[in-house]
Design a protein around this motif. Structure first.
Motif, short mmCIF file in Angstrom:
data_model
loop_
_atom_site.label_atom_id
_atom_site.label_comp_id
_atom_site.label_asym_id
_atom_site.label_seq_id
_atom_site.Cartn_x
_atom_site.Cartn_y
_atom_site.Cartn_z
N LEU A 5 0.87 -1.39 -0.09
CA LEU A 5 -0.03 -0.04 -0.03
C LEU A 5 0.93 1.19 0.03
O LEU A 5 1.90 1.33 0.70
CB LEU A 5 -0.89 -0.02 1.39
CG LEU A 5 -1.76 1.08 1.31
CD1 LEU A 5 -2.84 1.08 0.31
CD2 LEU A 5 -2.42 1.27 2.79
N SER A 25 -4.18 7.35 0.20
CA SER A 25 -3.46 6.24 -0.46
C SER A 25 -3.56 6.48 -1.93
O SER A 25 -4.34 7.05 -2.35
CB SER A 25 -4.11 4.96 0.06
OG SER A 25 -5.44 4.78 -0.23
N SER A 27 -2.10 4.80 -6.15
CA SER A 27 -1.19 3.61 -6.70
C SER A 27 -0.54 4.38 -8.06
O SER A 27 -1.18 5.51 -8.50
CB SER A 27 -1.98 2.60 -7.42
OG SER A 27 -3.17 3.04 -8.11
N TRP A 65 3.27 -1.82 3.62
CA TRP A 65 3.03 -0.51 2.90
C TRP A 65 4.37 0.21 2.62
O TRP A 65 5.56 0.00 3.36
CB TRP A 65 2.25 0.39 4.00
CG TRP A 65 2.20 0.11 5.32
CD1 TRP A 65 1.71 -0.47 6.22
CD2 TRP A 65 3.20 0.65 6.15
NE1 TRP A 65 2.06 -0.56 7.53
CE2 TRP A 65 3.11 0.54 7.54
CE3 TRP A 65 4.30 1.68 6.05
CZ2 TRP A 65 3.79 0.55 8.66
CZ3 TRP A 65 5.09 2.21 7.13
CH2 TRP A 65 4.63 1.72 8.38
#
Length: 284
Positions: A5, A25, A27, A65
């Motif tokens: 993450l 969060s 990506s 993470w």
């Protein structure tokens, strides 16, 4: 194994519903690429924690993470040596965690009182290039207390802090971020946030809007273009305190670092050598 993450964390050492810890969060495509191309960083979501224990529990539950955290990971060596505190990072953090906030305030205030005007505080080497406050400040912002509250949960989660500490869980990596460094690159010294309602002005709203435009255009030296939904953009613009945008800025810095996990030295784009007592702010 699922991918780590990726997130940025705007931290509060005393979170409440009014001033929570905010985690952004996201990506990114092609983690590991160091090409000059602008990559796309997609904002996946925002989380808020109104208690330190809840945030710490979340860190322990997430299996893997890479996080950028907006609080210092170390103290100025000059201060540590003057106080004759432990000069090894783990021992220093253990000693520091054992102090109360009142003891920290009294000790640091006495250090400052004995020094000349203009040189009251000691600084870390990273403070210059990052433009950050010294980690011994106990007010405006209280980063000394943020270090005191923030580092122990990272260690409890078994996280590794590259260049400082090898954790028991190699799938969790904590990086020191600083949103002000990236914000200044994008909008200069313009203020884009305030905790005081009277200072939550149209000018600060305009600065947040310009900051988001620059992030979405990818006009930063970090080579990342932020992808937002319309609802996310409205949410970020509407947060006059700036906690959500600061979390996103930390996310961008963490993403840049994640792309450089295998660089020489401690990795993650950090300098090959920096003071292992003080730490270093990523992208500085």
């Amino acid at each position: 194994m699922s991918p780590a993450l990726l997130f940025g964390c705007d931290f509060s050492c005393a979170p409440t519903s009014r001033k929570p810890i905010v985690v952004a969060s996201g990506s990114i495509g092609s983690i590991g690429s160091t090409s000059g191309d602008v990559g796309e960083l997609v904002l996946a979501g925002l989380q808020r924690f109104t208690a330190l224990d809840a945030w710490a529990g979340w860190l322990r539950r997430e299996p893997a993470w890479i996080g950028g955290f907006d609080f210092p990971f170390g103290l100025p060596r000059e201060l540590v040596e003057h106080l004759q505190w432990p000069r090894e990072w783990n021992a220093l953090m253990s000693h520091y965690a054992g102090l109360s906030r009142a003891e920290i305030r009294t000790t640091f205030a006495a250090f400052c009182a004995a020094r000349p005007v203009g040189g009251k505080f000691a600084h870390r080497a990273t403070d210059g290039p990052a433009g950050s406050s010294t980690s011994m400040k106990w007010v405006n912002p209280p980063v000394a207390f943020m270090l005191h509250a923030g580092v122990p949960p990272l260690l409890d989660a078994g996280a590794s802090l590259p260049g400082l500490h090898v954790g028991s869980n190699g799938s969790r990596v904590a990086l020191e971020a600083y949103p002000g460094l990236l914000a200044r690159e994008l909008v200069g010294r313009r203020s884009y946030k305030s905790d005081e309602p009277a200072k939550q002005t149209p000018e600060r709203l305009a600065a947040r809007a310009d900051l988001l435009v620059a992030l979405e255009a990818g006009t930063t030296r970090l080579g990342l273009r932020l992808a937002l939904s319309g609802a996310q953009r409205i949410e970020l613009l509407g947060d006059a305190r700036g906690d959500h945008i600061d979390a996103v800025l930390c996310l961008v810095q963490a993403a840049w670092s994640a792309q450089r996990a295998s660089t020489p030295g401690p990795g993650y784009g950090l300098p090959e050598q920096f003071d292992p007592l003080e730490g270093w702010i990523v992208t500085a």
